[in-house]
Design a protein around this motif. Structure first.
Motif, PDB file in Angstrom:
ATOM      1  N   ASP A  90       0.830  -1.201   0.000  1.00  0.00           N
ATOM      2  CA  ASP A  90       0.000   0.000   0.000  1.00  0.00           C
ATOM      3  C   ASP A  90       0.865   1.252   0.000  1.00  0.00           C
ATOM      4  O   ASP A  90       0.472   2.282  -0.540  1.00  0.00           O
ATOM      5  CB  ASP A  90      -0.924   0.011   1.229  1.00  0.00           C
ATOM      6  CG  ASP A  90      -1.966  -1.078   1.154  1.00  0.00           C
ATOM      7  OD1 ASP A  90      -2.668  -1.151   0.128  1.00  0.00           O
ATOM      8  OD2 ASP A  90      -2.072  -1.860   2.112  1.00  0.00           O
ATOM      9  N   THR A  91       2.026   1.156   0.624  1.00  0.00           N
ATOM     10  CA  THR A  91       2.948   2.278   0.724  1.00  0.00           C
ATOM     11  C   THR A  91       4.372   1.768   0.578  1.00  0.00           C
ATOM     12  O   THR A  91       4.714   0.728   1.145  1.00  0.00           O
ATOM     13  CB  THR A  91       2.817   2.980   2.097  1.00  0.00           C
ATOM     14  OG1 THR A  91       1.462   3.360   2.292  1.00  0.00           O
ATOM     15  CG2 THR A  91       3.714   4.187   2.201  1.00  0.00           C
ATOM     16  N   VAL A  92       5.194   2.494  -0.154  1.00  0.00           N
ATOM     17  CA  VAL A  92       6.622   2.187  -0.263  1.00  0.00           C
ATOM     18  C   VAL A  92       7.377   3.422   0.194  1.00  0.00           C
ATOM     19  O   VAL A  92       7.096   4.537  -0.257  1.00  0.00           O
ATOM     20  CB  VAL A  92       7.017   1.814  -1.701  1.00  0.00           C
ATOM     21  CG1 VAL A  92       8.515   1.532  -1.794  1.00  0.00           C
ATOM     22  CG2 VAL A  92       6.223   0.603  -2.181  1.00  0.00           C
ATOM     23  N   LEU A  93       8.315   3.236   1.111  1.00  0.00           N
ATOM     24  CA  LEU A  93       9.029   4.342   1.730  1.00  0.00           C
ATOM     25  C   LEU A  93      10.504   4.004   1.828  1.00  0.00           C
ATOM     26  O   LEU A  93      10.861   2.897   2.223  1.00  0.00           O
ATOM     27  CB  LEU A  93       8.457   4.570   3.133  1.00  0.00           C
ATOM     28  CG  LEU A  93       9.178   5.500   4.086  1.00  0.00           C
ATOM     29  CD1 LEU A  93       9.007   6.941   3.629  1.00  0.00           C
ATOM     30  CD2 LEU A  93       8.638   5.329   5.487  1.00  0.00           C
ATOM     31  N   THR A  94      11.375   4.942   1.476  1.00  0.00           N
ATOM     32  CA  THR A  94      12.807   4.806   1.709  1.00  0.00           C
ATOM     33  C   THR A  94      13.145   5.701   2.892  1.00  0.00           C
ATOM     34  O   THR A  94      12.784   6.879   2.915  1.00  0.00           O
ATOM     35  CB  THR A  94      13.615   5.216   0.470  1.00  0.00           C
ATOM     36  OG1 THR A  94      13.203   4.374  -0.614  1.00  0.00           O
ATOM     37  CG2 THR A  94      15.097   5.038   0.696  1.00  0.00           C
ATOM     38  N   PHE A  95      13.835   5.120   3.893  1.00  0.00           N
ATOM     39  CA  PHE A  95      14.055   5.837   5.146  1.00  0.00           C
ATOM     40  C   PHE A  95      15.342   5.375   5.793  1.00  0.00           C
ATOM     41  O   PHE A  95      15.663   4.190   5.786  1.00  0.00           O
ATOM     42  CB  PHE A  95      12.865   5.574   6.083  1.00  0.00           C
ATOM     43  CG  PHE A  95      12.918   6.311   7.382  1.00  0.00           C
ATOM     44  CD1 PHE A  95      12.749   7.689   7.438  1.00  0.00           C
ATOM     45  CD2 PHE A  95      13.138   5.631   8.563  1.00  0.00           C
ATOM     46  CE1 PHE A  95      12.785   8.364   8.643  1.00  0.00           C
ATOM     47  CE2 PHE A  95      13.170   6.293   9.777  1.00  0.00           C
ATOM     48  CZ  PHE A  95      12.993   7.667   9.819  1.00  0.00           C
ATOM     49  N   GLY A  96      16.076   6.296   6.388  1.00  0.00           N
ATOM     50  CA  GLY A  96      17.255   5.970   7.163  1.00  0.00           C
ATOM     51  C   GLY A  96      18.447   5.578   6.319  1.00  0.00           C
ATOM     52  O   GLY A  96      18.514   5.886   5.121  1.00  0.00           O
ATOM     53  N   ARG A  97      19.380   4.888   6.963  1.00  0.00           N
ATOM     54  CA  ARG A  97      20.608   4.416   6.324  1.00  0.00           C
ATOM     55  C   ARG A  97      20.803   2.938   6.626  1.00  0.00           C
ATOM     56  O   ARG A  97      20.327   2.439   7.647  1.00  0.00           O
ATOM     57  CB  ARG A  97      21.821   5.170   6.864  1.00  0.00           C
ATOM     58  CG  ARG A  97      21.824   6.633   6.547  1.00  0.00           C
ATOM     59  CD  ARG A  97      23.084   7.260   7.082  1.00  0.00           C
ATOM     60  NE  ARG A  97      23.084   8.685   6.788  1.00  0.00           N
ATOM     61  CZ  ARG A  97      23.897   9.547   7.356  1.00  0.00           C
ATOM     62  NH1 ARG A  97      24.773   9.140   8.247  1.00  0.00           N
ATOM     63  NH2 ARG A  97      23.840  10.820   7.030  1.00  0.00           N
ATOM     64  N   LEU A  98      21.538   2.278   5.767  1.00  0.00           N
ATOM     65  CA  LEU A  98      21.911   0.895   6.059  1.00  0.00           C
ATOM     66  C   LEU A  98      22.676   0.888   7.369  1.00  0.00           C
ATOM     67  O   LEU A  98      23.514   1.756   7.617  1.00  0.00           O
ATOM     68  CB  LEU A  98      22.754   0.321   4.929  1.00  0.00           C
ATOM     69  CG  LEU A  98      22.036   0.133   3.599  1.00  0.00           C
ATOM     70  CD1 LEU A  98      23.005  -0.401   2.551  1.00  0.00           C
ATOM     71  CD2 LEU A  98      20.864  -0.818   3.748  1.00  0.00           C
ATOM     72  N   GLY A  99      22.383  -0.050   8.223  1.00  0.00           N
ATOM     73  CA  GLY A  99      23.038  -0.138   9.525  1.00  0.00           C
ATOM     74  C   GLY A  99      22.260   0.513  10.650  1.00  0.00           C
ATOM     75  O   GLY A  99      22.588   0.317  11.818  1.00  0.00           O
ATOM     76  N   ASP A 100      21.221   1.295  10.339  1.00  0.00           N
ATOM     77  CA  ASP A 100      20.382   1.879  11.384  1.00  0.00           C
ATOM     78  C   ASP A 100      19.602   0.777  12.093  1.00  0.00           C
ATOM     79  O   ASP A 100      19.206  -0.215  11.480  1.00  0.00           O
ATOM     80  CB  ASP A 100      19.355   2.853  10.791  1.00  0.00           C
ATOM     81  CG  ASP A 100      19.955   4.184  10.372  1.00  0.00           C
ATOM     82  OD1 ASP A 100      21.108   4.476  10.749  1.00  0.00           O
ATOM     83  OD2 ASP A 100      19.249   4.934   9.663  1.00  0.00           O
ATOM     84  N   GLU A 101      19.360   0.962  13.390  1.00  0.00           N
ATOM     85  CA  GLU A 101      18.427   0.104  14.111  1.00  0.00           C
ATOM     86  C   GLU A 101      17.039   0.680  13.872  1.00  0.00           C
ATOM     87  O   GLU A 101      16.835   1.881  14.028  1.00  0.00           O
ATOM     88  CB  GLU A 101      18.720   0.112  15.608  1.00  0.00           C
ATOM     89  CG  GLU A 101      20.034  -0.509  15.977  1.00  0.00           C
ATOM     90  CD  GLU A 101      20.328  -0.363  17.476  1.00  0.00           C
ATOM     91  OE1 GLU A 101      19.400  -0.051  18.258  1.00  0.00           O
ATOM     92  OE2 GLU A 101      21.484  -0.560  17.846  1.00  0.00           O
ATOM     93  N   VAL A 102      16.097  -0.152  13.500  1.00  0.00           N
ATOM     94  CA  VAL A 102      14.752   0.312  13.161  1.00  0.00           C
ATOM     95  C   VAL A 102      13.773  -0.060  14.268  1.00  0.00           C
ATOM     96  O   VAL A 102      13.781  -1.192  14.760  1.00  0.00           O
ATOM     97  CB  VAL A 102      14.285  -0.298  11.821  1.00  0.00           C
ATOM     98  CG1 VAL A 102      12.892   0.178  11.470  1.00  0.00           C
ATOM     99  CG2 VAL A 102      15.270   0.056  10.719  1.00  0.00           C
ATOM    100  N   TYR A 103      12.932   0.896  14.633  1.00  0.00           N
ATOM    101  CA  TYR A 103      11.917   0.693  15.659  1.00  0.00           C
ATOM    102  C   TYR A 103      10.569   1.144  15.127  1.00  0.00           C
ATOM    103  O   TYR A 103      10.484   2.032  14.285  1.00  0.00           O
ATOM    104  CB  TYR A 103      12.261   1.487  16.926  1.00  0.00           C
ATOM    105  CG  TYR A 103      13.550   1.020  17.554  1.00  0.00           C
ATOM    106  CD1 TYR A 103      13.571  -0.046  18.441  1.00  0.00           C
ATOM    107  CD2 TYR A 103      14.752   1.637  17.230  1.00  0.00           C
ATOM    108  CE1 TYR A 103      14.765  -0.491  18.991  1.00  0.00           C
ATOM    109  CE2 TYR A 103      15.952   1.202  17.782  1.00  0.00           C
ATOM    110  CZ  TYR A 103      15.949   0.139  18.664  1.00  0.00           C
ATOM    111  OH  TYR A 103      17.120  -0.300  19.202  1.00  0.00           O
TER     112      TYR A 103
END
Length: 140
Positions: A90-103
């Motif tokens: 439904d949604t595609v998003l590019t966010f942050g950097r490789l290696g980031d911890e995602v919450y």
């Protein structure tokens, strides 16, 4: 409470899949999800394939409707599905950097989950343009 659900090698996910206010389990087997709406063994209530076997799976209430669904992370790109089904995101998003911890969390108390990242010390923050998953236009 003790019960058996899924297989030993399955990845376990937790969410309120049916919006009734109670979290239950789903298991992931490669890119197939087996969702259970009660805390007991037996057959899944919903089975579907979404994403790829190597994707990271995140759970959240991305549209604020009271039920949790899935997003899969592939690199820095997130594919959000607001229903428990396969097919296009439904949604595609590019966010942050490789290696980031995602919450995942409802950071502002509006009832909608969005992404947050924690970056290792010493790296400058990246911007997503101030947009949350709920405000990104639907992918075509």
């Amino acid at each position: 409470m003790v019960f058996h659900y899924g297989r030993e090698a399955d990845m376990v996910l937790v969410g309120d899949w049916d919006g009734n206010g109670t979290d239950t389990f789903a298991v992931r087997r490669a890119a197939t999800y087996h969702v259970k709406n009660s805390l007991r063994g037996g057959d899944a209530d919903t089975v579907f394939t979404y994403g790829r076997a190597g994707d990271v799976t995140l759970t959240g209430d991305w549209d604020g409707n009271g039920s949790d669904t899935l997003a899969v992370q592939r690199g820095r790109t997130y594919y959000v599905n607001n229903s428990l089904r396969g097919g296009d995101a439904d949604t595609v998003l590019t966010f942050g950097r490789l290696g980031d911890e995602v919450y995942v969390g409802d950071w502002n108390g509006d009832g909608t989950d969005t992404l947050g990242v924690r970056r290792p010390v010493g790296e400058a923050p990246a911007s997503a343009g101030g947009k949350s998953i709920g405000s990104i236009a639907k992918a075509s």
